[in-house]
Structures are given as C-alpha cells and as structure tokens.
Design a protein around this motif. Structure first.
Motif, mmCIF file in Angstrom:
data_model
loop_
_atom_site.group_PDB
_atom_site.id
_atom_site.type_symbol
_atom_site.label_atom_id
_atom_site.label_comp_id
_atom_site.label_asym_id
_atom_site.label_seq_id
_atom_site.Cartn_x
_atom_site.Cartn_y
_atom_site.Cartn_z
ATOM 1 N N ILE A 22 22.894 28.870 0.889
ATOM 2 C CA ILE A 22 24.105 28.686 0.436
ATOM 3 C C ILE A 22 25.319 29.429 0.661
ATOM 4 N N ALA A 23 25.059 30.569 1.248
ATOM 5 C CA ALA A 23 26.413 31.397 1.890
ATOM 6 C C ALA A 23 26.102 32.348 2.997
ATOM 7 N N VAL A 24 26.774 32.908 3.569
ATOM 8 C CA VAL A 24 26.813 34.029 4.585
ATOM 9 C C VAL A 24 27.726 35.101 4.124
ATOM 10 N N VAL A 25 27.258 36.316 4.341
ATOM 11 C CA VAL A 25 27.972 37.504 3.728
ATOM 12 C C VAL A 25 27.929 38.342 4.992
ATOM 13 N N ASP A 26 28.850 38.545 5.947
ATOM 14 C CA ASP A 26 28.591 39.502 7.117
ATOM 15 C C ASP A 26 27.313 38.784 7.839
ATOM 16 N N ASP A 27 26.407 39.699 8.060
ATOM 17 C CA ASP A 27 25.314 39.537 8.826
ATOM 18 C C ASP A 27 23.814 39.045 7.793
ATOM 19 N N MET A 28 24.367 38.829 6.473
ATOM 20 C CA MET A 28 23.180 38.293 5.406
ATOM 21 C C MET A 28 23.552 37.198 5.073
ATOM 22 N N GLN A 29 22.363 36.626 4.654
ATOM 23 C CA GLN A 29 22.480 35.018 3.967
ATOM 24 C C GLN A 29 21.917 35.224 2.685
ATOM 25 N N VAL A 30 22.680 34.313 1.693
ATOM 26 C CA VAL A 30 22.182 34.012 0.542
ATOM 27 C C VAL A 30 21.496 32.712 0.413
ATOM 28 N N ILE A 31 20.235 32.697 -0.232
ATOM 29 C CA ILE A 31 19.079 31.623 0.012
ATOM 30 C C ILE A 31 18.710 31.298 -1.272
ATOM 31 N N LEU A 32 18.380 30.016 -1.546
ATOM 32 C CA LEU A 32 18.050 29.618 -2.883
ATOM 33 C C LEU A 32 16.618 28.939 -2.380
#
Length: 132
Positions: A22-32
């Motif tokens: 659902i989103a990307v923050v720098d080299d991190m991802q937010v996942i559901l």
C-alpha cells in the motif's frame, strides 16, 4: 500525497497469505495481509519485519532456544493482540499463525528486498505483491 484508509484497502482483496503493498517509504514497504491458519516456518537473513495486528489475534511462533522457559515442544509463541505489533529480528526463524479459524488482518513494514518466505520455497510463497 494522500491519506490511506487501511480498512478500505483491506476490502480490496480476500485471499489469505497474499500480501498487498500500500505504500513505499524510502527502501521500505508497507504491506497489508490477511492471515488464516498456519503459514510457513522461515527466517530472513538480512531483514527485520514488523507485524502490526489491525484485526484479530496473531500467534507468532519462534523456535525456542535451549533451556528457554515458556516454550512447548521447542516452540515459543508470542500472542499479538489487535492494536499491538511485534518486530521479528533478522535471522530469527518464525511462523505466523492464527487459531480457531480466525482471519487476522496485519500491516507489515519491511525492506523492499525482503523475500516473502526468506530462503524457503513453498506453495504459499509470493514473489510479487500487488499494489493497491
């Protein structure tokens, strides 16, 4: 930039054990992800994972170290309730699961390069996460 409604995003998919980005923050991802039953024992050699429970109760299993108290059959389980989160450190073998046929909704925060089931290949392993 726009606010993301997590409940609305969860309504867009139904398959269990199939993460959606659902989103990307720098080299991190937010996942559901929606979880039901038992997953796959695995670890991630170089990445930590954060699991936040949005709905339900997650049972995060860990291989117990020798002599560790509170473990049964060499497995220690941490209960993660709705509104709580747990960080699984890199290199730690774990197995997320649910009990009593409950579907649990989680938000995960992890590096973009994190393989779904680490070095383990399984029928539940996903190599691409749909973006919603």
């Amino acid at each position: 930039m726009k606010a993301i409604n997590i409940k609305e995003k969860f309504s867009k998919f139904h398959k269990n054990w199939h993460p959606h980005q659902i989103a990307v923050v720098d080299d991190m991802q937010v996942i559901l992800a929606k979880l039901k039953g038992e997953f796959v024992w695995h670890s991630h050699d170089n990445e930590d994972e954060l699991f936040q429970v949005i709905k339900g109760t997650l049972h995060m299993q860990f291989r117990a170290s020798t002599g560790e108290t509170g473990s049964e059959g060499g497995i220690r389980t941490e209960i993660v309730n709705e509104g709580e989160f747990i960080v699984v450190p890199k290199g730690v073998e774990h197995n997320p699961c649910t009990k009593n046929d409950e579907e649990v909704h989680v938000l995960l925060f992890e590096k973009l390069c994190t393989a779904h089931t680490g070095n383990v290949k399984h029928e539940r392993t996903q190599t691409e996460y749909p973006k919603i």
